[in-house]
Structures are given as structure tokens and as C-alpha cells.
Design a protein around this motif. Structure first.
Motif, PDB file in Angstrom:
ATOM      1  N   THR B  76     -10.274  24.687 -73.935  1.00 17.19           N
ATOM      2  CA  THR B  76     -11.187  23.609 -74.325  1.00 17.19           C
ATOM      3  C   THR B  76     -12.194  23.361 -73.215  1.00 17.19           C
ATOM      4  O   THR B  76     -11.811  23.177 -72.057  1.00 17.19           O
ATOM      5  CB  THR B  76     -10.397  22.322 -74.604  1.00 17.19           C
ATOM      6  N   ALA B  77     -13.479  23.376 -73.595  1.00 13.96           N
ATOM      7  CA  ALA B  77     -14.578  23.115 -72.646  1.00 13.96           C
ATOM      8  C   ALA B  77     -14.377  23.901 -71.359  1.00 13.96           C
ATOM      9  O   ALA B  77     -14.232  23.310 -70.272  1.00 13.96           O
ATOM     10  CB  ALA B  77     -14.706  21.626 -72.362  1.00 13.96           C
ATOM     11  N   PRO B  78     -14.335  25.242 -71.448  1.00 15.46           N
ATOM     12  CA  PRO B  78     -14.014  26.040 -70.260  1.00 15.46           C
ATOM     13  C   PRO B  78     -15.060  25.933 -69.166  1.00 15.46           C
ATOM     14  O   PRO B  78     -16.248  25.670 -69.416  1.00 15.46           O
ATOM     15  CB  PRO B  78     -13.953  27.470 -70.807  1.00 15.46           C
ATOM     16  N   LYS B  79     -14.580  26.166 -67.935  1.00 18.35           N
ATOM     17  CA  LYS B  79     -15.434  26.216 -66.756  1.00 18.35           C
ATOM     18  C   LYS B  79     -15.392  27.624 -66.188  1.00 18.35           C
ATOM     19  O   LYS B  79     -14.464  28.399 -66.487  1.00 18.35           O
ATOM     20  CB  LYS B  79     -14.936  25.213 -65.717  1.00 18.35           C
ATOM     21  N   PRO B  80     -16.360  27.988 -65.353  1.00 17.54           N
ATOM     22  CA  PRO B  80     -16.361  29.343 -64.770  1.00 17.54           C
ATOM     23  C   PRO B  80     -15.051  29.710 -64.088  1.00 17.54           C
ATOM     24  O   PRO B  80     -14.646  30.876 -64.118  1.00 17.54           O
ATOM     25  CB  PRO B  80     -17.526  29.280 -63.772  1.00 17.54           C
ATOM     26  N   GLU B  81     -14.369  28.722 -63.497  1.00 12.86           N
ATOM     27  CA  GLU B  81     -13.101  29.031 -62.817  1.00 12.86           C
ATOM     28  C   GLU B  81     -11.976  29.392 -63.788  1.00 12.86           C
ATOM     29  O   GLU B  81     -10.893  29.820 -63.356  1.00 12.86           O
ATOM     30  CB  GLU B  81     -12.670  27.870 -61.920  1.00 12.86           C
ATOM     31  N   ASP B  82     -12.201  29.245 -65.079  1.00 12.06           N
ATOM     32  CA  ASP B  82     -11.222  29.690 -66.079  1.00 12.06           C
ATOM     33  C   ASP B  82     -11.351  31.185 -66.366  1.00 12.06           C
ATOM     34  O   ASP B  82     -10.548  31.749 -67.118  1.00 12.06           O
ATOM     35  CB  ASP B  82     -11.378  28.905 -67.379  1.00 12.06           C
ATOM     36  N   SER B  83     -12.349  31.830 -65.784  1.00 12.59           N
ATOM     37  CA  SER B  83     -12.532  33.273 -65.964  1.00 12.59           C
ATOM     38  C   SER B  83     -11.338  34.011 -65.355  1.00 12.59           C
ATOM     39  O   SER B  83     -11.010  33.807 -64.182  1.00 12.59           O
ATOM     40  CB  SER B  83     -13.832  33.732 -65.293  1.00 12.59           C
ATOM     41  N   ALA B  84     -10.695  34.840 -66.170  1.00  9.31           N
ATOM     42  CA  ALA B  84      -9.495  35.568 -65.745  1.00  9.31           C
ATOM     43  C   ALA B  84      -9.045  36.423 -66.918  1.00  9.31           C
ATOM     44  O   ALA B  84      -9.585  36.326 -68.019  1.00  9.31           O
ATOM     45  CB  ALA B  84      -8.376  34.608 -65.336  1.00  9.31           C
ATOM     46  N   THR B  85      -8.024  37.232 -66.670  1.00 15.85           N
ATOM     47  CA  THR B  85      -7.341  37.922 -67.769  1.00 15.85           C
ATOM     48  C   THR B  85      -6.086  37.128 -68.108  1.00 15.85           C
ATOM     49  O   THR B  85      -5.305  36.778 -67.219  1.00 15.85           O
ATOM     50  CB  THR B  85      -6.981  39.364 -67.382  1.00 15.85           C
ATOM     51  N   TYR B  86      -5.921  36.842 -69.386  1.00 16.01           N
ATOM     52  CA  TYR B  86      -4.770  36.078 -69.853  1.00 16.01           C
ATOM     53  C   TYR B  86      -3.810  37.024 -70.565  1.00 16.01           C
ATOM     54  O   TYR B  86      -4.184  37.738 -71.496  1.00 16.01           O
ATOM     55  CB  TYR B  86      -5.222  34.939 -70.768  1.00 16.01           C
ATOM     56  N   LEU B  87      -2.578  37.030 -70.080  1.00 16.26           N
ATOM     57  CA  LEU B  87      -1.546  37.933 -70.583  1.00 16.26           C
ATOM     58  C   LEU B  87      -0.499  37.155 -71.363  1.00 16.26           C
ATOM     59  O   LEU B  87      -0.080  36.074 -70.937  1.00 16.26           O
ATOM     60  CB  LEU B  87      -0.861  38.657 -69.419  1.00 16.26           C
ATOM     61  N   CYS B  88      -0.084  37.729 -72.466  1.00 23.49           N
ATOM     62  CA  CYS B  88       0.980  37.171 -73.285  1.00 23.49           C
ATOM     63  C   CYS B  88       2.188  38.098 -73.172  1.00 23.49           C
ATOM     64  O   CYS B  88       2.027  39.331 -73.084  1.00 23.49           O
ATOM     65  CB  CYS B  88       0.481  37.091 -74.730  1.00 23.49           C
TER      66      CYS B  88
END
Lengths: 117, 111
Positions: B76-88
Motif C-alpha cells: 500500500t502506497a509504496p516508497k522507493p525503499e520498498d524496492s526489493a525481490t519478494y520471495l514466497c
């Protein structure tokens, strides 16, 4: 230590050489895992240690790969006669106590990036 | 054999543009569904564990949800610091000590 420590962080080797990758887990983490991460691929399970024994080594790709753990702590992953397809990031993870329903959180190291020329 | 599939492979968002990542799993007797975040050159970092359908977990701008076949990670309302690879990852009853990972979704948030 405070986190999972892996060394070397980067290793470049020539095809046919042997390499050793080291993992120093968090103190008290009895379970230890090795995973491999290739570019664009998910993490591939290699081997699981409980204490010093390895009840599941089903993910080791070939008999060129071996791993050991001593003193319930440090683990070494050895790759003999390296091939170019072995190039990847090798990640080590530890697991603390038993969690709910037997599923637990793994704490990963930063990995060892292996490049085979 | 346990299988985990993530989509999309990559996601480019403008700062503030909310979105969702999908994780489909085929696991016999789910023992846990895990979300990790991985930054370049680092190992995966634990975010959430979900155990049963209907469960939700939140942390800052991230919310993870679980159904019987899928999990979603809502940003929700992402910021540049949320940039990453998300693994499940998932653990099943037959090998509950072992996580099966998806290939990940690489999220890039532009300012």
C-alpha cells in the motif's frame, strides 16, 4: 554471533577446481540449511542438518557436492571438479526453536557468490 | 512434490501506487506460508508466516493474506525503499522442516 556468517562472499574459480564454502550459523541454531540461488531462479534446497547429522541431502545435484557440519555449528559445503553450471549464490540458513505446527523461520546469511570460468 | 509459483516476475510501480503480488502453492498439508524480502547482494529477510486460510499479517505498508491455494502480498502506497525481490515459500506436512521457494517478484518503486 549476531547473524549467519558466510565466507567467502565471492569466489571466482576455474572449471575443474574444488571449492569450499563456509557457514557459521547463529549460536544455538540446531538446524542448518544450504540453498542455491541461480539467476532468475527460486532458491533450490540442497541439504538439511539437524545437529551434525544430515537427514535430508536429497537436493545435492551430484556426487561432486558434499557438506559437513561439526560441533553442531560451522558447516562447509564442498564442490569438487567445479563446472560452469555450478555458478550461483550459495545461501546458508539456520533455524532456532520449534515453531507452531512444525514450520519455522529461517535466518539466512548473505550468501557466497560462486563464479566458475 | 510441493510447488510454489509467483507472479508477476517483475513489477514497476510509481511511488504511492498500490499493488499486489501473487503466490500460488500446491502443498499437501500446509504447515506454513512464508514471505521474505531480498535486497541485492543480501540473503532473504523474513517478513511473515501465515498458517491457515483467512489469516492476515501486516507490517508497515505490507499486508499478507492467505487462501487455500494462494497468498497475496499487498503493498500500500509504496516508497522507493520498498524496492526489493519478494520471495514466497511454503512448508508442507511431508517435509515440514524444508521450505519450497518461488522464483520471486522483483518490485521497483520509482519516486
Amino acid at each position: 554471533g549476531a547473524g549467519v556468517s558466510q565466507s567467502p562472499s565471492n569466489k571466482v574459480t576455474e572449471k575443474g577446481k574444488d571449492v569450499e564454502l563456509r557457514c557459521d550459523p547463529i549460536s544455538g541454531h540446531t538446524a542448518l540449511y544450504w540453498y542455491r540461488q541461480s539467476l532468475g531462479q527460486g532458491l533450490e534446497f540442497l541439504i538439511y542438518f539437524q545437529g551434525n547429522s544430515a537427514p535430508d541431502k536429497s537436493g545435492l545435484p551430484s556426487d561432486r557436492f558434499s557438506a559437513e557440519r561439526t560441533g553442531g555449528s560451522v558447516s562447509t559445503l564442498t564442490i569438487q571438479r567445479t563446472q560452469q553450471e555450478d555458478s550461483a549464490v550459495y545461501l546458508c540458513a539456520g533455524r532456532g526453536g520449534q515453531g507452531r505446527s512444525g514450520a519455522n523461520v529461517l535466518t539466512f546469511g548473505a550468501g557466497s557468490r560462486l563464479t566458475v570460468l | 512434490e510441493d510447488q510454489v509459483t509467483q507472479s508477476p516476475e517483475a513489477l514497476r510501480l510509481q511511488e504511492g501506487e498500490s499493488s499486489s503480488l501473487n503466490c500460488s502453492y500446491t502443498v499437501s498439508g500446509l504447515r506454513g506460508l512464508f514471505w521474505y524480502r531480498q535486497d541485492p547482494g543480501k540473503g532473504p529477510e523474513f517478513l511473515f508466516t501465515l498458517y491457515s486460510a483467512g489469516e492476515e499479517k501486516e507490517k508497515e505498508r505490507l499486508k499478507a493474506t492467505l487462501t487455500k491455494k494462494e497468498s497475496f502480498l499487498h503493498i500500500t502506497a509504496p516508497k522507493p525503499e520498498d524496492s526489493a525481490t519478494y520471495l514466497c515459500a511454503a512448508a508442507g506436512a511431508s517435509n515440514d522442516y524444508k521450505l519450497s521457494f518461488g522464483a520471486g517478484t522483483t518490485v521497483t518503486v520509482r519516486a
